[in-house]
Design a protein around this motif. Structure first.
Motif, mmCIF file in Angstrom:
data_model
loop_
_atom_site.group_PDB
_atom_site.id
_atom_site.type_symbol
_atom_site.label_atom_id
_atom_site.label_comp_id
_atom_site.label_asym_id
_atom_site.label_seq_id
_atom_site.Cartn_x
_atom_site.Cartn_y
_atom_site.Cartn_z
ATOM 1 N N GLY A 299 23.238 42.650 48.208
ATOM 2 C CA GLY A 299 24.413 42.285 47.445
ATOM 3 C C GLY A 299 24.601 40.778 47.477
ATOM 4 N N SER A 300 25.739 40.309 47.036
ATOM 5 C CA SER A 300 25.975 38.871 47.005
ATOM 6 C C SER A 300 26.256 38.327 48.406
ATOM 7 C CB SER A 300 27.145 38.535 46.075
ATOM 8 O OG SER A 300 28.373 38.913 46.666
ATOM 9 N N TYR A 301 25.996 37.041 48.579
ATOM 10 C CA TYR A 301 26.278 36.364 49.844
ATOM 11 C C TYR A 301 27.775 36.403 50.152
ATOM 12 C CZ TYR A 301 26.739 32.425 53.130
ATOM 13 O OH TYR A 301 27.040 31.622 54.197
ATOM 14 N N ASP A 302 28.600 36.263 49.115
ATOM 15 C CA ASP A 302 30.057 36.287 49.299
ATOM 16 C C ASP A 302 30.538 37.626 49.836
ATOM 17 O OD1 ASP A 302 29.447 34.115 47.759
ATOM 18 O OD2 ASP A 302 30.805 34.591 46.119
ATOM 19 N N ASP A 303 29.816 38.707 49.491
ATOM 20 C CA ASP A 303 30.285 40.060 49.780
ATOM 21 C C ASP A 303 29.700 40.622 51.071
ATOM 22 O OD1 ASP A 303 31.914 42.229 49.022
ATOM 23 O OD2 ASP A 303 30.204 43.306 48.180
ATOM 24 N N GLU A 304 29.232 39.757 51.944
ATOM 25 C CA GLU A 304 28.790 40.220 53.260
ATOM 26 C C GLU A 304 30.012 40.563 54.130
ATOM 27 O OE1 GLU A 304 25.802 40.830 54.634
ATOM 28 O OE2 GLU A 304 24.826 40.450 52.719
ATOM 29 N N TYR A 305 29.761 41.183 55.252
ATOM 30 C CA TYR A 305 30.790 41.525 56.238
ATOM 31 C C TYR A 305 31.657 40.304 56.528
ATOM 32 C CZ TYR A 305 32.412 43.501 60.755
ATOM 33 O OH TYR A 305 33.152 43.977 61.816
ATOM 34 N N SER A 306 32.969 40.480 56.435
ATOM 35 C CA SER A 306 33.887 39.336 56.545
ATOM 36 C C SER A 306 33.748 38.571 57.849
ATOM 37 C CB SER A 306 35.333 39.814 56.393
ATOM 38 O OG SER A 306 35.566 40.331 55.114
ATOM 39 N N PHE A 307 33.415 39.282 58.919
ATOM 40 C CA PHE A 307 33.348 38.660 60.241
ATOM 41 C C PHE A 307 31.944 38.183 60.595
ATOM 42 C CE2 PHE A 307 36.807 41.926 60.629
ATOM 43 C CZ PHE A 307 37.858 41.025 60.542
ATOM 44 N N HIS B 289 28.756 45.601 47.815
ATOM 45 C CA HIS B 289 28.834 46.466 46.638
ATOM 46 C C HIS B 289 28.131 45.873 45.420
ATOM 47 C CE1 HIS B 289 32.307 49.465 47.614
ATOM 48 N NE2 HIS B 289 31.295 49.531 48.462
ATOM 49 N N ILE B 290 27.473 46.743 44.669
ATOM 50 C CA ILE B 290 26.726 46.309 43.491
ATOM 51 C C ILE B 290 27.644 45.864 42.362
ATOM 52 C CG2 ILE B 290 26.559 48.578 42.362
ATOM 53 C CD1 ILE B 290 23.617 47.855 41.705
ATOM 54 N N ASP B 291 28.884 46.388 42.322
ATOM 55 C CA ASP B 291 29.761 46.058 41.197
ATOM 56 C C ASP B 291 30.254 44.616 41.221
ATOM 57 O OD1 ASP B 291 31.668 46.198 43.200
ATOM 58 O OD2 ASP B 291 32.772 47.879 42.325
ATOM 59 N N GLU B 292 29.903 43.867 42.249
ATOM 60 C CA GLU B 292 30.187 42.435 42.266
ATOM 61 C C GLU B 292 29.127 41.638 41.518
ATOM 62 O OE1 GLU B 292 32.930 40.474 44.410
ATOM 63 O OE2 GLU B 292 33.518 42.218 43.232
ATOM 64 N N ILE B 293 27.941 42.235 41.294
ATOM 65 C CA ILE B 293 26.842 41.431 40.746
ATOM 66 C C ILE B 293 26.091 42.074 39.592
ATOM 67 C CG2 ILE B 293 26.447 40.195 42.918
ATOM 68 C CD1 ILE B 293 24.000 42.076 43.361
ATOM 69 N N CYS B 294 26.170 43.398 39.410
ATOM 70 C CA CYS B 294 25.283 44.036 38.439
ATOM 71 C C CYS B 294 25.889 45.346 37.942
ATOM 72 C CB CYS B 294 23.923 44.295 39.093
ATOM 73 S SG CYS B 294 22.621 44.785 37.954
ATOM 74 N N ARG B 295 25.957 45.520 36.594
ATOM 75 C CA ARG B 295 26.601 46.706 36.016
ATOM 76 C C ARG B 295 25.840 47.219 34.800
ATOM 77 N NH1 ARG B 295 32.125 46.698 36.670
ATOM 78 N NH2 ARG B 295 32.010 48.840 35.855
ATOM 79 N N ALA C 289 23.667 28.200 46.046
ATOM 80 C CA ALA C 289 22.247 28.241 46.434
ATOM 81 C C ALA C 289 21.931 29.520 47.217
ATOM 82 C CB ALA C 289 21.894 27.011 47.260
ATOM 83 N N PHE C 290 22.829 29.895 48.144
ATOM 84 C CA PHE C 290 22.621 31.126 48.905
ATOM 85 C C PHE C 290 22.624 32.342 47.976
ATOM 86 C CE2 PHE C 290 24.525 28.931 52.827
ATOM 87 C CZ PHE C 290 23.260 28.654 53.338
ATOM 88 N N ASN C 291 23.537 32.341 47.023
ATOM 89 C CA ASN C 291 23.627 33.473 46.105
ATOM 90 C C ASN C 291 22.455 33.516 45.128
ATOM 91 O OD1 ASN C 291 25.772 35.348 46.454
ATOM 92 N ND2 ASN C 291 27.237 33.723 45.981
ATOM 93 N N LYS C 292 21.970 32.355 44.720
ATOM 94 C CA LYS C 292 20.899 32.323 43.734
ATOM 95 C C LYS C 292 19.662 33.071 44.214
ATOM 96 C CE LYS C 292 17.890 29.289 41.016
ATOM 97 N NZ LYS C 292 17.915 30.254 39.879
#
Length: 318
Positions: A106-114, A136-142, A166-169
């Motif tokens: 999934g996206s880098y932003d959507d990793e475990y908060s802690f 979750h996939i619905d943050e990046i691909c539908r 850059a991390f997300n790319k």
């Protein structure tokens, strides 16, 4: 689900609060029961029970035998006691699938908060994720129809100026190559539309804020022993966080698509430009539907978007 004869059936998965708590936690039990309650309200009585831990935001269907999901989430994070083959086999059986397209992450932003600090607006690592769905996939691909996929993409230029981008790319490029190689039920390539990734908007949370207490309060600090997963100290107030922003987290309704936007007067024009680009992508994907964009930043702060916080209920077919 809707069967070939038009009847509806509910799939009941196990639930562990997106990997944050155990299945026995009071909140996990409460939310796991909501699916049953909602089904009763709309007259769906039949249920299939699964041995898997899973949530709807990590499954995308085209209605023609194909599902997309994030492998790291469905296998490594939610069901580490099962093999990849066991997870895939059960999902195929439950949903009567011909194939599953597995995106690596999934996206880098959507990793475990802690997990630990993330790049801040100035490039230093002093910010944190807000609440997240943890992959979750619905943050990046539908899927937008049986042959069309919308996927978030980041340009080389964006990756150069932003460590976060850059991390997300790297992750999004891997996801793109995966769907580019995939084929639909007719053996043809999918139509792929590239969606921009929002410009990050960071927010300071204070102890008096509900969003702070939910994630960064003393209860979670004590439970984690004052340390995050990477060994860094649990942050002190105020905590600078990045909400779970996305243009892919839209809701498809009967005649309307409800989408996310972020620009407000006085903000960077780059935010406005991306909002407008996202709108054009959705207009291309849904030419017969009206696209309605609303500012969802406060909703994203709690770990999801419009699609995360809503439920699609198919009508029974007679």
């Amino acid at each position: 689900m809707v069967g070939n004869c038009g009847g509806r059936r509910r799939v009941d998965f196990r639930f562990d609060m997106y990997g944050y708590y155990s299945e026995e936690d009071e909140l996990s039990i409460l939310l796991q029961e909501f699916g049953k309650f909602h089904a009763q309200q709309v007259g769906i009585e039949n249920t299939i029970y699964s041995t898997l831990i899973s949530e709807g935001g990590d499954r995308e269907f085209n209605g023609k035998g194909t599902m997309m999901a994030v492998r790291e989430t469905e296998v490594d994070k939610r069901n580490p006691d099962k093999t990849f083959h066991e997870v895939e086999t059960e999902l195929k059986q439950i949903f009567n699938l011909d194939q599953i397209i597995w995106l690596p992450q999934g996206s880098y932003d959507d990793e475990y908060s802690f997990s630990g600090p993330i790049p801040s607006e100035d490039g230093t690592f002093r910010s944190y994720r807000s609440a997240t769905a943890n992959g979750h996939i619905d943050e990046i691909c539908r899927f937008t129809d049986e042959n069309t996929i919308v996927i978030a993409q980041i340009t080389e230029e964006e990756a150069v100026v932003s460590k976060l981008h850059a991390f997300n790319k790297e992750r999004l490029d891997q996801a793109y190559e995966t769907i580019r190689a995939a084929r639909n039920h007719e053996g043809k390539p999918f139509r792929i539309l590239k969606m921009p990734v929002p410009e990050p908007i960071y927010i300071d949370l204070y102890p008096e804020d509900d969003a702070y207490r939910m994630l960064w309060g003393d209860e979670n600090k004590e439970q984690l022993g004052g340390l995050l997963m990477d060994g860094t100290l649990f942050p002190e107030a105020p905590v600078n966080v990045l909400p779970a922003m996305s243009y892919c987290n839209f809701l498809i309704s009967n005649n309307v698509v409800v989408a996310q936007k972020y620009y407000e007067e006085g903000q960077s024009e780059k935010i406005k430009e991306k909002d407008e680009k996202a709108l054009r992508v959705l207009q291309t994907a849904f030419p017969s539907k009206r696209i309605v964009q609303i500012n969802t930043l406060s909703l994203n702060l709690y770990g999801g978007g419009i699609h995360c916080h809503t439920r699609n209920i198919p009508a029974a077919q007679k």
